[in-house]
Design an enzyme around this catalytic site. Structure first.
Site, PDB file in Angstrom:
ATOM      1  CE  LYS A 275      -1.984  -1.153   3.910  1.00  0.00           C
ATOM      2  NZ  LYS A 275      -1.294  -2.439   4.223  1.00  0.00           N
TER       3      LYS A 275
ATOM      4  NE  ARG B  49      -4.171  -0.608   9.997  1.00  0.00           N
ATOM      5  CZ  ARG B  49      -3.062  -0.158   9.429  1.00  0.00           C
ATOM      6  NH1 ARG B  49      -2.959   1.095   9.095  1.00  0.00           N
ATOM      7  NH2 ARG B  49      -2.083  -0.984   9.189  1.00  0.00           N
TER       8      ARG B  49
ATOM      9  NE  ARG C  47       7.781  -3.159   6.070  1.00  0.00           N
ATOM     10  CZ  ARG C  47       6.464  -3.008   6.162  1.00  0.00           C
ATOM     11  NH1 ARG C  47       5.814  -2.310   5.259  1.00  0.00           N
ATOM     12  NH2 ARG C  47       5.812  -3.571   7.148  1.00  0.00           N
TER      13      ARG C  47
ATOM     14  NE  ARG D 233       6.759  -0.942   9.882  1.00  0.00           N
ATOM     15  CZ  ARG D 233       5.622  -0.817   9.182  1.00  0.00           C
ATOM     16  NH1 ARG D 233       5.638  -0.161   8.037  1.00  0.00           N
ATOM     17  NH2 ARG D 233       4.500  -1.332   9.613  1.00  0.00           N
TER      18      ARG D 233
ATOM     19  NE  ARG E 122       2.060  -4.863  10.944  1.00  0.00           N
ATOM     20  CZ  ARG E 122       3.079  -4.876  10.081  1.00  0.00           C
ATOM     21  NH1 ARG E 122       4.215  -5.455  10.420  1.00  0.00           N
ATOM     22  NH2 ARG E 122       2.967  -4.315   8.911  1.00  0.00           N
TER      23      ARG E 122
END
Ligand code: AP5
Length: 219
Positions: free
Chosen positions: A15, A90, A129, A162, A173
């Site tokens: 996203k 969300r 990531r 992260r 998540r």
């Protein structure tokens, strides 16, 4: 008519990557609640301290906090031409609040993209990531690596993982996404929801999105 684009999809669907590219193409602001909250955590503000407690566990920050941040941001002058929202809404409460904010802005409409990516890809994308500790640029160890290992191409900053990209937090998540955010597809289905296949090269996914935007412009 000004467009408020929103991007829905599981964590790591791409996203942020896609929303940023679209905002550069359309020259409208890119607004990411995740980035805004991470900045607040980094600065150690009161908001950051509160939000950080939820984020590190992979839970959502309370609606009233996030809605307040978005309401304020959308009032700024640069949003007069429209904007791209990444990571908001969300929950159903956030989606209803956004409808109200956009209605109050006048002459505006919401265009919703859903980036569809399967669970196994979600885990691989998040755990591999890396982000720049300085400017926030996003990389992937395999799919989108920096030219020099561990160093940001844009600013030379250090690339880090992260806190919420550890596998157990990613799984949480994903669980929270399925429970709270996935149902929003139903909310937007009759309001012009556009589904885009999220598997493929970053540029491929981007051209799918841009061609949909061009189709919508012609309609
Ligand atoms: P947030 O930062 O919004 O996290 P997220 O939704 O989980 O999304 P991500 O940023 O993880 O992924 P993305 O879909 O943007 O993927 P990306 O482009 O980086 O939120 C973090 C936390 O903040 C939440 O858990 C919550 O606590 C809080 N929060 C934020 N907003 C909130 C709200 N509205 N309400 C309540 N709480 C909120 O790509 C992922 C990786 O894949 C990258 O490495 C990228 O290089 C790579 N990649 C991208 N596209 C491709 C592709 N096509 N092929 C291969 N690799 C790709």
């Amino acid at each position: 008519m000004r467009n408020v684009f929103i991007f829905l999809g599981p964590p790591g669907a791409g996203k942020g990557t896609q929303a940023l590219k679209v905002s550069q193409e359309l020259e409208i602001p890119f607004i990411s609640t995740g980035d805004m909250l991470r900045n607040a955590v980094k600065k150690g503000t009161t908001l950051g301290k509160e939000a950080g407690e939820y984020m590190k566990k992979g839970e959502l920050v309370p609606d009233e906090i996030v809605i307040g941040i978005i309401k304020e941001r959308l009032r700024e002058d640069d949003c007069r031409k429209g904007c791209i929202l990444d990571g908001f809404p969300r929950t159903r409460t956030q989606a209803e609040a956004l409808n109200k904010i956009v209605e109050d802005m006048g002459n505006s409409k919401i265009i919703t993209f859903f980036i569809d990516v399967p669970d196994d890809e979600v885990i691989a994308r998040n755990t591999k990531r890396r982000v720049c500790a300085n400017c926030g640029a996003v990389y992937h160890l395999e799919n989108n690596p920096p030219s020099k290992r561990g160093i940001c191409d844009s600013c030379g900053g250090e690339l880090v993982q992260r806190n919420d990209d550890k596998e157990e937090v990613v799984r949480e998540r994903l669980r929270v996404y399925k429970e709270k955010t996935y149902p929003l597809l139903e909310f937007y289905r009759d309001k012009g929801l556009v589904t885009v296949e999220g598997v493929g090269e970053i540029e491929e996914v981007y051209s799918r999105i841009i061609s949909k935007i061009k189709e919508l412009d012609k309609a």
